[in-house]
Motif scaffolding. Structure first.
Motif, mmCIF file in Angstrom:
data_model
loop_
_atom_site.group_PDB
_atom_site.id
_atom_site.type_symbol
_atom_site.label_atom_id
_atom_site.label_comp_id
_atom_site.label_asym_id
_atom_site.label_seq_id
_atom_site.Cartn_x
_atom_site.Cartn_y
_atom_site.Cartn_z
ATOM 1 N N ASP A 163 0.820 -1.207 0.000
ATOM 2 C CA ASP A 163 0.000 0.000 0.000
ATOM 3 C C ASP A 163 0.856 1.260 0.000
ATOM 4 O O ASP A 163 0.526 2.254 -0.647
ATOM 5 C CB ASP A 163 -0.931 0.019 1.223
ATOM 6 C CG ASP A 163 -2.186 -0.815 0.995
ATOM 7 O OD1 ASP A 163 -2.347 -1.329 -0.130
ATOM 8 O OD2 ASP A 163 -2.981 -0.953 1.928
ATOM 9 N N GLU A 166 2.300 1.707 -3.471
ATOM 10 C CA GLU A 166 1.252 2.133 -4.398
ATOM 11 C C GLU A 166 0.902 3.606 -4.183
ATOM 12 O O GLU A 166 0.776 4.370 -5.141
ATOM 13 C CB GLU A 166 -0.001 1.268 -4.223
ATOM 14 C CG GLU A 166 -1.097 1.639 -5.224
ATOM 15 C CD GLU A 166 -2.325 0.762 -5.098
ATOM 16 O OE1 GLU A 166 -2.676 0.093 -6.074
ATOM 17 O OE2 GLU A 166 -2.944 0.771 -4.007
ATOM 18 N N LYS A 167 0.759 3.997 -2.918
ATOM 19 C CA LYS A 167 0.419 5.379 -2.615
ATOM 20 C C LYS A 167 1.482 6.326 -3.157
ATOM 21 O O LYS A 167 1.164 7.337 -3.801
ATOM 22 C CB LYS A 167 0.281 5.574 -1.107
ATOM 23 C CG LYS A 167 -0.006 7.024 -0.709
ATOM 24 C CD LYS A 167 -0.089 7.183 0.800
ATOM 25 C CE LYS A 167 -0.306 8.650 1.186
ATOM 26 N NZ LYS A 167 -0.377 8.837 2.656
ATOM 27 N N VAL A 170 1.240 6.540 -6.958
ATOM 28 C CA VAL A 170 0.074 7.321 -7.387
ATOM 29 C C VAL A 170 0.356 8.812 -7.237
ATOM 30 O O VAL A 170 0.063 9.607 -8.131
ATOM 31 C CB VAL A 170 -1.191 6.928 -6.588
ATOM 32 C CG1 VAL A 170 -2.327 7.918 -6.851
ATOM 33 C CG2 VAL A 170 -1.637 5.520 -6.956
ATOM 34 N N THR A 194 -11.385 4.224 -10.555
ATOM 35 C CA THR A 194 -10.429 3.459 -9.735
ATOM 36 C C THR A 194 -9.402 4.399 -9.122
ATOM 37 O O THR A 194 -9.044 4.264 -7.947
ATOM 38 C CB THR A 194 -9.722 2.395 -10.591
ATOM 39 O OG1 THR A 194 -10.696 1.553 -11.205
ATOM 40 C CG2 THR A 194 -8.796 1.543 -9.728
ATOM 41 N N LYS A 198 -8.536 5.273 -5.140
ATOM 42 C CA LYS A 198 -7.208 5.219 -4.522
ATOM 43 C C LYS A 198 -6.858 6.554 -3.865
ATOM 44 O O LYS A 198 -6.233 6.583 -2.805
ATOM 45 C CB LYS A 198 -6.157 4.831 -5.560
ATOM 46 C CG LYS A 198 -6.321 3.406 -6.084
ATOM 47 C CD LYS A 198 -5.200 3.018 -7.011
ATOM 48 C CE LYS A 198 -5.456 1.641 -7.602
ATOM 49 N NZ LYS A 198 -5.506 0.584 -6.571
ATOM 50 N N LYS A 201 -8.793 6.513 -0.716
ATOM 51 C CA LYS A 201 -8.242 5.511 0.199
ATOM 52 C C LYS A 201 -6.983 6.016 0.892
ATOM 53 O O LYS A 201 -6.809 5.852 2.100
ATOM 54 C CB LYS A 201 -7.920 4.233 -0.573
ATOM 55 C CG LYS A 201 -7.215 3.157 0.245
ATOM 56 C CD LYS A 201 -6.865 1.954 -0.636
ATOM 57 C CE LYS A 201 -6.069 0.926 0.155
ATOM 58 N NZ LYS A 201 -5.695 -0.243 -0.706
ATOM 59 N N TYR A 202 -6.083 6.643 0.111
ATOM 60 C CA TYR A 202 -4.803 7.085 0.659
ATOM 61 C C TYR A 202 -4.821 8.543 1.119
ATOM 62 O O TYR A 202 -3.794 9.079 1.531
ATOM 63 C CB TYR A 202 -3.701 6.892 -0.395
ATOM 64 C CG TYR A 202 -3.486 5.449 -0.768
ATOM 65 C CD1 TYR A 202 -3.237 4.481 0.185
ATOM 66 C CD2 TYR A 202 -3.530 5.040 -2.099
ATOM 67 C CE1 TYR A 202 -3.027 3.151 -0.158
ATOM 68 C CE2 TYR A 202 -3.333 3.727 -2.456
ATOM 69 C CZ TYR A 202 -3.082 2.781 -1.473
ATOM 70 O OH TYR A 202 -2.886 1.462 -1.826
#
Length: 206
Positions: A163, A166-167, A170, A194, A198, A201-202
């Motif tokens: 995670d 990924e964060k 992004v 999507t 994200k 989410k982050y």
């Protein structure tokens, strides 16, 4: 073809499973079942087995779709394909936009081959379209950081989590495209909704 099948909500997975099992669909607002005979090609960049284990993807649908699995390695693992794909995209995009096919300098071609392409084919296609449209490449697109494998200097527990990686990626892509959701999503190889998920989410500030 169903793109990003791993992003499909569970309620929609249930409906798709019915279509696959029974071979029928029902129009919105109707109760009449319509028989269909189709071949489904589903694409995802996620590990669906892990998604099943996590309860985010239906096990029965997974086995229904997993009849002939094909694994396509990321672009960074098949560098020899990059010049061929560039040539193809230049030709097809130039024809579509009714523009002259640009000649890409050898120095840029080399950078394009060495680049890791985190957004895979879509990122490459987007960049080629930009080149066809403008006849140029952003000066900071290929940096030394992008062309080399990234090394995590801080190897704390947080940095080792998927995670976290990924964060950070992004955020990096959003910065590259100055917060443009459409371009960022295309570079990442995901849909706009999507990417919005994200960001939420982050808790990323654009």
């Amino acid at each position: 073809m169903l793109d990003e099948i791993g992003e499909m909500p569970l309620d929609m997975q249930t409906k798709l499973l019915r279509v696959v099992q029974e071979g029928v669909i029902t129009r919105i607002g109707s109760s009449k079942s319509i028989p269909v005979d189709v071949r489904i090609i589903a694409v995802t960049n996620r590990d669906l087995k892990k998604e099943v284990e996590a309860g985010r993807f239906r096990k029965d649908l997974y086995y229904r779709l997993n009849v002939l699995p094909l694994y396509l390695p990321p672009l960074r693992e098949r560098k020899k394909d990059i010049p061929i794909l560039i040539q193809y995209f230049v030709k097809s995009i130039a024809q579509k936009l009714n523009k002259k096919e640009p000649a890409i300098l050898k120095e840029y071609l080399k950078k394009m081959i060495n680049y890791n392409w985190p957004g895979n084919i879509r990122e490459l296609e987007n960049l080629v379209e930009l080149i066809v449209n403008t006849g140029s490449i952003p000066a900071d697109y290929f940096t030394e950081e992008n062309c080399d494998n990234e090394v995590l200097v801080d190897i704390s527990d947080d940095c080792l989590k998927l995670d976290y990686v990924e964060k950070e990626h992004v955020i990096k892509v959003l910065k590259k495209f100055e917060g443009n959701i459409t371009h960022s999503a295309a570079a990442l190889g995901i849909r706009r909704n999507t990417l919005y998920s994200k960001i939420k989410k982050y808790e990323i500030e654009i």
